[in-house]
Design an enzyme around this catalytic site. Sequence first.
Site, short mmCIF file in Angstrom:
data_model
loop_
_atom_site.label_atom_id
_atom_site.label_comp_id
_atom_site.label_asym_id
_atom_site.label_seq_id
_atom_site.Cartn_x
_atom_site.Cartn_y
_atom_site.Cartn_z
CD GLU A 419 -2.93 -1.23 2.25
OE1 GLU A 419 -2.81 -0.41 3.20
OE2 GLU A 419 -3.86 -2.06 2.20
CD GLU A 496 -3.38 -6.05 3.92
OE1 GLU A 496 -2.14 -5.95 3.72
OE2 GLU A 496 -4.02 -5.21 4.58
#
Length: 804
Positions: A419, A496
């Site tokens: 991220e 994820e």
Amino acid sequence: MRYHYFLLITLLICAAAADAQNARKTESFNTGWKFFLGDEPRAQNSTFDDAKWRSLHLPHDWSIEGRFDQKNPTTQAEGGLPAGIGWYRKSFTLPLSAQNKNIFIDFEGVYHNSEVWINGHYLGKRPNGYISFRYAITPYLNFGRKKNVIAVRVDNSDQPNSRWYTGSGIYRNVWLITTAKTYLTNWRTFITTPKVNDKAAEVALEIGVHQPPSKNKLSLQTTIYNAEGKMVVSQTSPVKNVGDTSIVVHQTLAVSKPKLWSVTRPYLYKVVIKVLQNGKVLDDQSIYTGIRYFNFDADKGFTLNGEPMKIKGVCLHHDQGALGTAVNVRAMERQLQILKAMGCNAIRTSHNAPAPGFLDLCDRMGFLVMDEAFDMWRKKKSKYDYHQDWDKWHVKDLQDQVLRDRNHPSIFAWSIGNEIREQFDTTGISISRELVGIVKQLDKTRPVTSALSEADPKKNFIYQSGALDLVGLNYHQELYANFQKNYPGQKFIGTENMSALATRGHYDMPSDSIRRWPKDGKTPLKDGNPDFTVSAYDNVSAYWGSTHEETWKIIKKYDFLSGLFVWTGFDYIGEPTPYLWPARSSYFGIVDLAGFPKDVYYMYQSEWTTKPVLHLLPHWNWSAGQTIDVWAYYNNADEVEAYLNGKSLGIRKKTGDDLHVMWRVKYEPGTLKAVSRKNGKVIMSTQVVTAGEPYRIQLKADRSHIKADGKDLSYVTVTILDKNHVPVPDAGQLIKFKVGGQGILKAVDNGSQTDLDPFVSNQHRVFNGLGLAIIQSNNKSGKISITAAAEGLQPGQLIIQSGR
């Protein structure tokens, strides 16, 4: 004749002794350290008096020994445990015979900003808290009776520097390595299997050798042994002497009829490499490797050794619950055993380089690994995180991670980030290309990905770099069905997923309405539970994620979706979404912090394994007349029938993409039973029973025999039972422990995300009927006695055997 025979034997023994003396020596450097919590500017000096410092053995995490406090600068995100500055010192001697050797010290991981001195000489600094590093210390050493002093300063005072609990200190192993002047270069041996089929495998090696100027001829011998210890193939190659430098020798060996490494049969070969001079071993190295091949396909997903396979993975942070981050092989093995029994076959090391021993376990136990490097690049996520060191250190740190880990057969992908904020601007293009280039320069055999939180390819500059081999998406499961349309020709991996929330053993009604806690990133949770719990029915997730069932239904449906990594396998310290303090640990885990499975564990077990599963929830202690939602997870059956006190509540069958069945039941005390059937034949039955008042303590060890090595662990589950031996699901007694004999009470826990009592203690409350005592052996064989007592309860007692 006898004399000649005796002389021959003597010469052989002497030659073997000389051989052993000249070969590599790898010693654990974990024992006999001194520790001081605080700063002491003089401590790097070899003459400094550390007699009053605490004596301890490594690995060591000083933060886990502290108390939870929201005023600690680590903040709630890191669990509210203390950090600061600490010093470590160790005195040691070296024999005169080591004077003509090369000596190195290897640190597997120090969190963080470590600085190291040997006999007052400054060796260097490594800011990254997760990467392993080595220092050459030969020129600064004393030999004979004069002692050496190594000093390590660890500075974890720049807080906050993480989004999760990091621990503090020399929390991984330290090794002292002694080699000849000619030696195998650190991490420069690379083993690949470029050609593999049923008949033969080609094993290619790149071997780094450092040699001083010499006229002596060197050779390199590589021997491969199978798992049974039998030699499979051997090859010896000359080493060209080019002076005082390191060179790379290439070898290729053929293994006939190879046994392939897989998640169900993790077969390992041992590769032994020796540097020889006139037949004498100067240095040697043993590496375990697996022969396997795999592929990602844009349409068909993932295959291992030619067989289609869904990646059924979980993300793991590096803490070991109540033990903190101090590496312990048994603690890591226990986690992996629990996950393996659930059907998990892959681990993502979120979001940092893992411990080397963890990768060894994954090799041996059969887990695929996505080895992840960074949680941020230049743009920070926490005020004092790695972004400060990015420009100076990211190349070296990434190189070292790939070099260290690339021989592990478990690793099937590299991740360059999680991220990352540069995905939202054009710097993401250049940095992505740089990082992928670094990885590919050292390992072209595995794909590279990055865990992307921006799912729109037009807005994601890391994706637009064109450097990634796999598109790794975090969340955005609603877009997965259209992945091939949005990312034409690309290969998918769910890096994820879920971020579902649960507290073990707590249930809120009704269960069939999904809640997003919190509802967005700006609004604090106002409609949560006053006791900071989250229902263990799979119906609560963070706003950015999904329940477990929501995403798994999508992943299993489409072949082109190669698999996923659930966030997370275990609860971890820190990041306690969705609550503010006193919550100090995460709610994301399929398994709680103490290692007790939450109910959704059995949903995965019913989906990810073929062994029969029938799990009934919730417990059966409620108020009279209360309406209770009863769920059952099952497999290998057509239907499940539930009974309350012998009366049928009806048959339920999964239809469509259902992953569980449900009954809505008016509570009455007694026995709730479930029976699964296939073609009318009973497959399994299970029941939950209404418990009476707490009466006694039951202790049960996961292993009743452990090694007397000062490291091995036995995990003892504490269960509160009523007079009829029924577990009491809401028990919360304070348990006081006494441990005697050849062991110690290392830590205690109960799996609660809000319990602020310390882990290092001789007492702890149970939570929802369960508690945990972690027992560690000492270095002596014998019995370890454990007694658990609580006011008003019959005590529990247990004996564990510790031996060699």
